[in-house]
Design a protein around this motif. Structure first.
Motif, PDB file in Angstrom:
ATOM      1  N   PRO A  89      42.743  64.881  51.044  1.00 22.74           N
ATOM      2  CA  PRO A  89      41.550  65.523  50.347  1.00 22.74           C
ATOM      3  C   PRO A  89      40.457  65.592  51.304  1.00 22.74           C
ATOM      4  CG  PRO A  89      42.366  63.655  49.039  1.00 22.74           C
ATOM      5  CD  PRO A  89      43.137  63.767  50.446  1.00 22.74           C
ATOM      6  N   ARG A  90      40.316  64.737  52.503  1.00 24.13           N
ATOM      7  CA  ARG A  90      39.239  65.022  53.456  1.00 24.13           C
ATOM      8  C   ARG A  90      39.332  66.203  54.202  1.00 24.13           C
ATOM      9  NH1 ARG A  90      42.024  60.681  56.134  1.00 24.13           N
ATOM     10  NH2 ARG A  90      43.311  61.551  57.843  1.00 24.13           N
ATOM     11  N   TYR A  91      40.380  67.094  54.013  1.00 23.92           N
ATOM     12  CA  TYR A  91      40.619  68.221  54.590  1.00 23.92           C
ATOM     13  C   TYR A  91      40.452  69.246  53.784  1.00 23.92           C
ATOM     14  CZ  TYR A  91      42.422  65.364  58.523  1.00 23.92           C
ATOM     15  OH  TYR A  91      43.012  64.814  59.747  1.00 23.92           O
ATOM     16  N   TRP A  92      40.284  69.352  52.727  1.00 23.51           N
ATOM     17  CA  TRP A  92      40.098  70.410  51.496  1.00 23.51           C
ATOM     18  C   TRP A  92      38.768  70.663  51.299  1.00 23.51           C
ATOM     19  CZ3 TRP A  92      42.642  74.351  50.120  1.00 23.51           C
ATOM     20  CH2 TRP A  92      42.244  74.894  49.086  1.00 23.51           C
ATOM     21  N   ASP A  93      38.257  71.878  51.639  1.00 23.20           N
ATOM     22  CA  ASP A  93      37.198  72.572  51.213  1.00 23.20           C
ATOM     23  C   ASP A  93      37.109  73.222  50.028  1.00 23.20           C
ATOM     24  OD1 ASP A  93      34.615  73.749  51.256  1.00 23.20           O
ATOM     25  OD2 ASP A  93      34.489  74.504  53.032  1.00 23.20           O
ATOM     26  N   SER A  94      36.729  72.505  48.925  1.00 24.09           N
ATOM     27  CA  SER A  94      36.919  73.298  47.559  1.00 24.09           C
ATOM     28  C   SER A  94      35.922  74.263  47.361  1.00 24.09           C
ATOM     29  CB  SER A  94      36.726  72.159  46.572  1.00 24.09           C
ATOM     30  OG  SER A  94      35.336  71.625  46.558  1.00 24.09           O
ATOM     31  N   LYS A  95      34.892  74.412  48.077  1.00 22.57           N
ATOM     32  CA  LYS A  95      34.109  75.515  47.895  1.00 22.57           C
ATOM     33  C   LYS A  95      34.281  76.980  48.481  1.00 22.57           C
ATOM     34  CE  LYS A  95      29.661  73.479  47.288  1.00 22.57           C
ATOM     35  NZ  LYS A  95      28.047  73.197  47.722  1.00 22.57           N
ATOM     36  N   ARG A  96      35.113  76.663  49.634  1.00 18.59           N
ATOM     37  CA  ARG A  96      35.552  77.877  50.432  1.00 18.59           C
ATOM     38  C   ARG A  96      37.278  78.133  50.042  1.00 18.59           C
ATOM     39  NH1 ARG A  96      34.115  76.405  56.091  1.00 18.59           N
ATOM     40  NH2 ARG A  96      35.272  78.449  56.665  1.00 18.59           N
TER      41      ARG A  96
END
Length: 80
Positions: free
Chosen positions: A46-53
């Motif tokens: 989860p710390r590597y996932w950018d949900s906005k982009r």
């Protein structure tokens, strides 16, 4: 006059489906007269996932390769 419909295509990380490595899979979600979800075969912490982009951040090993795979899946869905 005809009403135009449009589809939305998003990449989302499913936080309720943790794998053995502690990573969570990334799904493609298509909404057009209903909702359809398919696994992309890509997962990350989860710390590597950018949900906005809707991309995997650069700190993740193989991030460029994984982001290319996700982009290809998203582009294929747009062309169908």
């Amino acid at each position: 006059m005809a009403k135009l419909s449009s589809a939305t295509i998003r990449l989302v990380q499913k936080m309720n489906r943790q794998n053995r490595n502690g990573e969570f899979p990334i799904y493609i979600v298509v909404c057009f007269s209903g909702r359809c979800e398919k696994a992309t075969g890509v997962s990350c912490l989860p710390r590597y996932w950018d949900s906005k982009r809707e991309i995997i951040k650069g700190g993740c090993p193989n991030a460029p390769v994984l982001n290319k795979m996700l982009n290809d899946v998203k582009c294929l869905s747009k062309n169908k």
